[in-house]
Motif scaffolding. Structure first.
Motif, PDB file in Angstrom:
ATOM      1  N   GLU A 112       0.840  -1.192   0.000  1.00 43.14           N
ATOM      2  CA  GLU A 112       0.000   0.000   0.000  1.00 43.14           C
ATOM      3  C   GLU A 112       0.874   1.242   0.000  1.00 43.14           C
ATOM      4  N   ILE A 113       0.370   2.304  -0.629  1.00 42.65           N
ATOM      5  CA  ILE A 113       1.047   3.602  -0.650  1.00 42.65           C
ATOM      6  C   ILE A 113       0.013   4.671  -0.325  1.00 42.65           C
ATOM      7  N   LEU A 114       0.336   5.513   0.635  1.00 39.72           N
ATOM      8  CA  LEU A 114      -0.511   6.659   0.965  1.00 39.72           C
ATOM      9  C   LEU A 114       0.331   7.918   0.829  1.00 39.72           C
ATOM     10  N   CYS A 115      -0.226   8.930   0.202  1.00 37.15           N
ATOM     11  CA  CYS A 115       0.446  10.221   0.081  1.00 37.15           C
ATOM     12  C   CYS A 115      -0.410  11.284   0.762  1.00 37.15           C
ATOM     13  N   ASN A 116       0.218  12.113   1.588  1.00 41.35           N
ATOM     14  CA  ASN A 116      -0.472  13.256   2.195  1.00 41.35           C
ATOM     15  C   ASN A 116      -0.230  14.460   1.311  1.00 41.35           C
TER      16      ASN A 116
END
Length: 120
Positions: A112-116
Motif C-alpha cells: 500500500e502507498i498513501l500520500c499526504n
C-alpha cells in the motif's frame, strides 16, 4: 474498487512503481506498507522464525521525481510501515518508487502507498 498493491516480476532487474497526477501535488509524507510475512504472524512472534530476517522485506528502495532527482533512499529497512517525510514538502506530478528485490527468488512487493497532500 481496485487493488493498491504491487509485486514486481522476478525477471525485472530494476522494478519501478510510478505514481502520477494530472496537476502538480504538494506532498509532505509518503507512507509505504511492505510485506513482512503477514500470513505467518504467530510463527514470527511466538515460535521464532527460521530466518534472521523475514525473507519478504523490501530492505532497500529509493524514490525519484519525474526528472530522476533522488528524493529519498532507504537501505536496511526492517519495518512494515515506512513514513517518508518531506519538509517543507515537495511539488510534483510524478513519483517513481524503485524497490530492490529481497532476494533472487522473492519479488519486491509494496502492499500500500498513501500520500499526504497539502492544498494551497
Amino acid at each position: 474498487m481496485s487493488t493498491n498493491a504491487g509485486a514486481a516480476c522476478l525477471k525485472d532487474k530494476a522494478p519501478e512503481l510510478k505514481l502520477s497526477w494530472d496537476t502538480p501535488q504538494k506532498i509532505n509524507r509518503i507512507r509505504l506498507f511492505f510485506d513482512t510475512d503477514y500470513d505467518h504472524p504467530m510463527e514470527s512472534v511466538q515460535f521464532g522464525h527460521p530466518e534472521d530476517i523475514i525473507p519478504f522485506y523490501v530492505q532497500d528502495y529509493s524514490i525519484y521525481d519525474k526528472d530522476e532527482n533522488l528524493l529519498y533512499e532507504k537501505t536496511g529497512n526492517h519495518q512494515t510501515i515506512n513514513d517518508v517525510e518531506f519538509e517543507p514538502g515537495i511539488e510534483c506530478t510524478e513519483l517513481k518508487i524503485r524497490p530492490d528485490h529481497p532476494s533472487k527468488d522473492i519479488p519486491a512487493a509494496i502492499f500500500e502507498i498513501l500520500c499526504n497532500y497539502e492544498s494551497d
